[in-house]
Design a protein around this motif. Sequence first.
Motif, PDB file in Angstrom:
ATOM      1  N   PRO A 155       8.885  -3.177 -10.008  1.00 46.62           N
ATOM      2  CA  PRO A 155       9.562  -4.604  -9.357  1.00 46.62           C
ATOM      3  C   PRO A 155       8.856  -5.083  -7.940  1.00 46.62           C
ATOM      4  O   PRO A 155       8.576  -6.262  -8.034  1.00 46.62           O
ATOM      5  CB  PRO A 155      10.850  -4.349  -9.158  1.00 46.62           C
ATOM      6  N   LEU A 156       8.305  -4.155  -7.228  1.00 47.54           N
ATOM      7  CA  LEU A 156       7.709  -4.653  -5.916  1.00 47.54           C
ATOM      8  C   LEU A 156       6.330  -5.301  -6.160  1.00 47.54           C
ATOM      9  O   LEU A 156       5.699  -6.111  -5.624  1.00 47.54           O
ATOM     10  CB  LEU A 156       7.729  -3.490  -5.157  1.00 47.54           C
ATOM     11  N   LEU A 157       5.496  -4.453  -7.337  1.00 43.82           N
ATOM     12  CA  LEU A 157       4.331  -4.818  -7.448  1.00 43.82           C
ATOM     13  C   LEU A 157       4.119  -6.357  -8.332  1.00 43.82           C
ATOM     14  O   LEU A 157       3.548  -7.066  -7.919  1.00 43.82           O
ATOM     15  CB  LEU A 157       3.657  -3.737  -8.456  1.00 43.82           C
ATOM     16  N   LEU A 158       5.093  -6.528  -8.937  1.00 42.62           N
ATOM     17  CA  LEU A 158       5.539  -7.778  -9.793  1.00 42.62           C
ATOM     18  C   LEU A 158       5.748  -8.835  -8.915  1.00 42.62           C
ATOM     19  O   LEU A 158       5.411 -10.040  -8.810  1.00 42.62           O
ATOM     20  CB  LEU A 158       6.548  -7.589 -10.737  1.00 42.62           C
ATOM     21  N   ALA A 160       0.787  -1.158   0.132  1.00 40.08           N
ATOM     22  CA  ALA A 160      -0.074  -0.005  -0.103  1.00 40.08           C
ATOM     23  C   ALA A 160       1.006   1.378   0.212  1.00 40.08           C
ATOM     24  O   ALA A 160       0.466   2.291  -0.601  1.00 40.08           O
ATOM     25  CB  ALA A 160      -0.882   0.181   1.251  1.00 40.08           C
ATOM     26  N   SER A 161       2.026   1.207   0.670  1.00 37.44           N
ATOM     27  CA  SER A 161       2.879   2.240   0.482  1.00 37.44           C
ATOM     28  C   SER A 161       3.427   2.779  -0.550  1.00 37.44           C
ATOM     29  O   SER A 161       4.073   3.971  -0.794  1.00 37.44           O
ATOM     30  CB  SER A 161       3.962   2.198   1.668  1.00 37.44           C
ATOM     31  N   LEU A 162       3.285   1.942  -1.406  1.00 39.60           N
ATOM     32  CA  LEU A 162       3.765   2.223  -2.845  1.00 39.60           C
ATOM     33  C   LEU A 162       3.235   3.387  -3.621  1.00 39.60           C
ATOM     34  O   LEU A 162       3.518   3.761  -4.845  1.00 39.60           O
ATOM     35  CB  LEU A 162       4.110   0.918  -3.817  1.00 39.60           C
ATOM     36  N   VAL A 163       1.939   3.696  -3.113  1.00 38.35           N
ATOM     37  CA  VAL A 163       0.993   4.605  -3.769  1.00 38.35           C
ATOM     38  C   VAL A 163       2.205   5.900  -3.905  1.00 38.35           C
ATOM     39  O   VAL A 163       1.688   6.653  -4.986  1.00 38.35           O
ATOM     40  CB  VAL A 163      -0.161   5.021  -2.923  1.00 38.35           C
ATOM     41  N   ASN A 164       3.050   6.195  -3.100  1.00 41.38           N
ATOM     42  CA  ASN A 164       3.802   7.414  -3.185  1.00 41.38           C
ATOM     43  C   ASN A 164       4.897   7.124  -4.152  1.00 41.38           C
ATOM     44  O   ASN A 164       5.710   8.087  -4.418  1.00 41.38           O
ATOM     45  CB  ASN A 164       4.313   7.766  -1.940  1.00 41.38           C
ATOM     46  N   ALA A 165       5.211   5.896  -4.712  1.00 34.99           N
ATOM     47  CA  ALA A 165       6.345   5.739  -5.400  1.00 34.99           C
ATOM     48  C   ALA A 165       6.326   5.894  -6.947  1.00 34.99           C
ATOM     49  O   ALA A 165       4.766   5.983  -7.324  1.00 34.99           O
ATOM     50  CB  ALA A 165       7.019   4.147  -5.243  1.00 34.99           C
ATOM     51  N   THR A 166       7.135   6.236  -7.680  1.00 31.33           N
ATOM     52  CA  THR A 166       6.970   6.420  -9.236  1.00 31.33           C
ATOM     53  C   THR A 166       6.722   5.018  -9.910  1.00 31.33           C
ATOM     54  O   THR A 166       7.185   3.849  -9.190  1.00 31.33           O
ATOM     55  CB  THR A 166       8.441   6.814  -9.627  1.00 31.33           C
ATOM     56  N   PRO A 167       5.906   4.937 -10.939  1.00 28.99           N
ATOM     57  CA  PRO A 167       5.937   3.632 -11.426  1.00 28.99           C
ATOM     58  C   PRO A 167       7.110   2.744 -11.805  1.00 28.99           C
ATOM     59  O   PRO A 167       6.795   1.575 -11.355  1.00 28.99           O
ATOM     60  CB  PRO A 167       5.233   3.932 -12.980  1.00 28.99           C
ATOM     61  N   GLU A 168       8.199   3.553 -11.965  1.00 27.39           N
ATOM     62  CA  GLU A 168       9.411   2.689 -12.359  1.00 27.39           C
ATOM     63  C   GLU A 168       9.884   2.188 -10.891  1.00 27.39           C
ATOM     64  O   GLU A 168      10.509   0.958 -10.761  1.00 27.39           O
ATOM     65  CB  GLU A 168      10.535   3.593 -12.690  1.00 27.39           C
TER      66      GLU A 168
END
Length: 198
Positions: free
Chosen positions: A35-38, A23-31
């Motif tokens: 790798p974490l979403l995959l 959930a914290s990846l909402v603040n990350a760039t797509p790039e």
Amino acid sequence: MDFDALREAIASDNPGRARPALASLVNATPEQAEPLLLLGLQQNDMLLRQLSCSGLGHKPTPAGWQPLVDTLQGDPEVAVRAEAANALVSHGLERAWPLLFAAFEREAEWLLRCSVLSAVAEHPEASPEQLLQLGGLASADGDSTVRVGGAEILGRVVREAAAGSELADQARAALLALQQDSDHRVVAAALNGLNSGC
């Protein structure tokens, strides 16, 4: 953001740690997120895979396409497949359409079918021909929620296809047939679709 710590949490097989990390990846760039979403897509936890699909839809990248296709076609959980269908549209409806339509034809699960309908229903790239094709299939579904979605899509065809065209006439005929439906919600959606073309 400590991406090494997030990677470790997502791979931990502990939903209590992995879900907040994802959930914290909402603040990350797509790039950064990709790798974490995959990685999240490869986990056993169903909700983690679902969240990963959603993230790949909100942060589309070229590398995210094929894993979403594989998930739509092979994940054992319908909720995850439905989320993958939604996410694929973020790569463009033209590219996603053949996969979405094939999934709709292949699967009788109402959750997946409703997910495809909602992804396509208001999409600006959807052509009247595509909408009629999908709406016609949905209007014959055994589940009334799917039939409501089908009526709404057929209503869009009535609104957007050229007045008096064969497409508009076919959509109107399908909506007239749906007025005989046993579920009052389907009847209401069909009536609304017919009135929208007036």
